[in-house]
Design a protein around this motif. Structure first.
Motif, PDB file in Angstrom:
ATOM      1  N   PRO A 225       0.846  -1.112  -0.058  1.00 27.52           N
ATOM      2  CA  PRO A 225      -0.076   0.084   0.014  1.00 27.52           C
ATOM      3  C   PRO A 225       0.733   1.078   0.053  1.00 27.52           C
ATOM      4  CG  PRO A 225      -0.789  -1.517   1.864  1.00 27.52           C
ATOM      5  CD  PRO A 225       0.696  -2.028   1.134  1.00 27.52           C
ATOM      6  N   ASN A 226       0.484   2.350  -0.803  1.00 29.03           N
ATOM      7  CA  ASN A 226       1.276   3.581  -0.768  1.00 29.03           C
ATOM      8  C   ASN A 226       0.809   4.238   0.714  1.00 29.03           C
ATOM      9  OD1 ASN A 226       2.353   6.135  -1.085  1.00 29.03           O
ATOM     10  ND2 ASN A 226       1.551   5.926  -3.372  1.00 29.03           N
ATOM     11  N   PRO A 227       2.140   4.594   1.369  1.00 28.58           N
ATOM     12  CA  PRO A 227       1.958   5.135   2.673  1.00 28.58           C
ATOM     13  C   PRO A 227       1.203   6.330   2.819  1.00 28.58           C
ATOM     14  CG  PRO A 227       4.280   4.572   2.185  1.00 28.58           C
ATOM     15  CD  PRO A 227       3.537   4.334   0.946  1.00 28.58           C
ATOM     16  N   ASP A 228       1.052   6.865   1.944  1.00 30.41           N
ATOM     17  CA  ASP A 228       0.240   8.160   1.861  1.00 30.41           C
ATOM     18  C   ASP A 228      -1.500   7.941   1.708  1.00 30.41           C
ATOM     19  OD1 ASP A 228      -0.378   7.642  -0.889  1.00 30.41           O
ATOM     20  OD2 ASP A 228       0.661   9.650  -1.387  1.00 30.41           O
ATOM     21  N   GLY A 229      -1.852   6.567   1.567  1.00 26.87           N
ATOM     22  CA  GLY A 229      -3.198   6.080   1.657  1.00 26.87           C
ATOM     23  C   GLY A 229      -3.712   6.064   0.312  1.00 26.87           C
ATOM     24  N   GLN A 230      -3.011   6.562  -0.630  1.00 24.78           N
ATOM     25  CA  GLN A 230      -3.291   6.715  -2.358  1.00 24.78           C
ATOM     26  C   GLN A 230      -2.958   5.666  -3.069  1.00 24.78           C
ATOM     27  OE1 GLN A 230      -2.981  10.694  -3.608  1.00 24.78           O
ATOM     28  NE2 GLN A 230      -3.658  11.711  -1.661  1.00 24.78           N
ATOM     29  N   GLY A 231      -3.630   4.571  -3.448  1.00 31.44           N
ATOM     30  CA  GLY A 231      -3.119   3.588  -4.365  1.00 31.44           C
ATOM     31  C   GLY A 231      -2.272   2.654  -3.564  1.00 31.44           C
ATOM     32  N   THR A 232      -1.469   2.013  -4.711  1.00 31.13           N
ATOM     33  CA  THR A 232      -0.457   0.889  -4.135  1.00 31.13           C
ATOM     34  C   THR A 232       0.766   1.123  -4.893  1.00 31.13           C
ATOM     35  OG1 THR A 232      -1.176  -0.699  -5.791  1.00 31.13           O
ATOM     36  CG2 THR A 232      -1.881  -0.851  -3.719  1.00 31.13           C
ATOM     37  N   GLY A 264       5.572   8.034 -13.242  1.00 30.21           N
ATOM     38  CA  GLY A 264       5.081   9.161 -12.308  1.00 30.21           C
ATOM     39  C   GLY A 264       5.109   9.007 -10.994  1.00 30.21           C
ATOM     40  N   GLY A 265       5.010  10.139 -10.265  1.00 22.84           N
ATOM     41  CA  GLY A 265       5.166  10.051  -8.770  1.00 22.84           C
ATOM     42  C   GLY A 265       6.700  10.133  -8.441  1.00 22.84           C
TER      43      GLY A 265
END
Length: 296
Positions: A225-232, A264-265
């Motif tokens: 899981p992405n630590p910021d809670g958005q996506g993986t 991205g990101g």
């Protein structure tokens, strides 16, 4: 008398327990052979730049809005949300507000033991759990290169971490349980293993974590899981990344996937770093990823 004896016994148990806590959570020190290797190293600034890029120092420690050459000003300020709080990357430029007063041994202590020159534990948001495998000579080279970078007088911002995670001493217990310098994949190609498991710290994002925030080795690079809670964060193990070695190497150079999608990101910073590295480094990472065992 019995009551007093009981209190004395409880006090003794508490004292012993507190002593054990202090012993288990004490900040680590550099081993003698590591110190000797650092003192004997002949630092190479050019090699240090290569280590700097592979380790992704600017990816976290440049200012959030920095672009181009400004990304070499390691003023900090980038924020990293997590379930334990928000961690803020500090200034690590060669200035008094950064690490300008540090010795090479100070940097090695931080990178491989997660301990500041003052003896304070760092949070494992700083990936010393990977950097612990760094070679002393590479640390000396890295320090020599970082000393050539622009200085910034921007003060480091405090982390936004609440109780009980703000008790730094307790991190010593976390390290006692989870910090080690053994390789995750023992029989992997050495060049790629060093880049992925040590310098590149790929597992810090691409591997799921347990309830205490340590990576789960049995799911190494299996996505998280992405630590910021958005996506993986994607699975880059053989079971999740159906790319050839050439595809992986080209992605690290160009940012383009085999399907012509673009990076991205935060990964865009990583690709920007690896694009500047020699082709053999990108090939070594690709060979390592393709040699991984399939996750059960």
């Amino acid at each position: 008398m019995g009551f007093l004896r009981g209190l004395a016994a409880l006090a003794l148990v508490a004292l012993i327990g507190f002593g054990m806590f202090l012993w288990l959570t004490a900040p680590g020190k550099l081993a003698r052979d590591t110190r000797q290797a650092l003192q004997a190293a002949e630092a190479d600034v050019g090699r240090g730049e290569r280590i700097f890029l592979a380790a992704g120092c600017a990816s976290c420690h440049a200012a959030p809005d920095a672009e181009g050459e400004d990304r070499l000003v390691l003023a900090g300020g980038m924020r990293f949300p997590s379930e334990f709080g928000t961690f803020v990357a500090p200034n690590i430029s060669p200035a008094p507000e950064g690490i300008g007063g540090w010795s090479t041994e100070d940097l090695a202590l931080a990178l491989t033991r997660g301990v500041s020159p003052e003896g304070q534990h760092y949070y494992p948001a700083f990936p010393y759990t990977a950097y612990i495998r760094m070679l002393p000579g590479d640390i000396a080279d890295l320090k020599a290169y970082m000393d050539t970078l622009p200085a910034s007088d921007v003060p480091s911002q405090p982390h936004e971490v609440g109780f009980p995670f703000n008790i730094r001493r307790a991190l010593g217990g976390w390290k006692w349980m989870f910090l080690g310098d053994d390789w995750v994949i023992e029989d992997a190609p050495e060049e790629g293993r060093y880049l992925v498991e040590a310098l590149g710290h790929c597992g810090e994002c691409h591997t799921p974590r347990n309830l205490l925030g340590a990576t789960i080795r049995s799911a190494w690079l299996g996505g998280a899981p992405n630590p910021d809670g958005q996506g993986t964060v994607p699975d880059i193990s053989p079971g999740g990344l159906d790319w050839s070695e050439a595809d992986i190497a080209y992605y690290l150079e160009s940012g383009f996937t085999p399907d012509f999608d673009s990076v991205g990101g935060h990964m865009a910073f990583i690709v920007d770093n690896y694009a500047k590295l020699p082709a053999e480094d990108r090939a070594a990472v690709a060979a390592y990823l393709k040699a991984l065992p399939t996750i059960d």
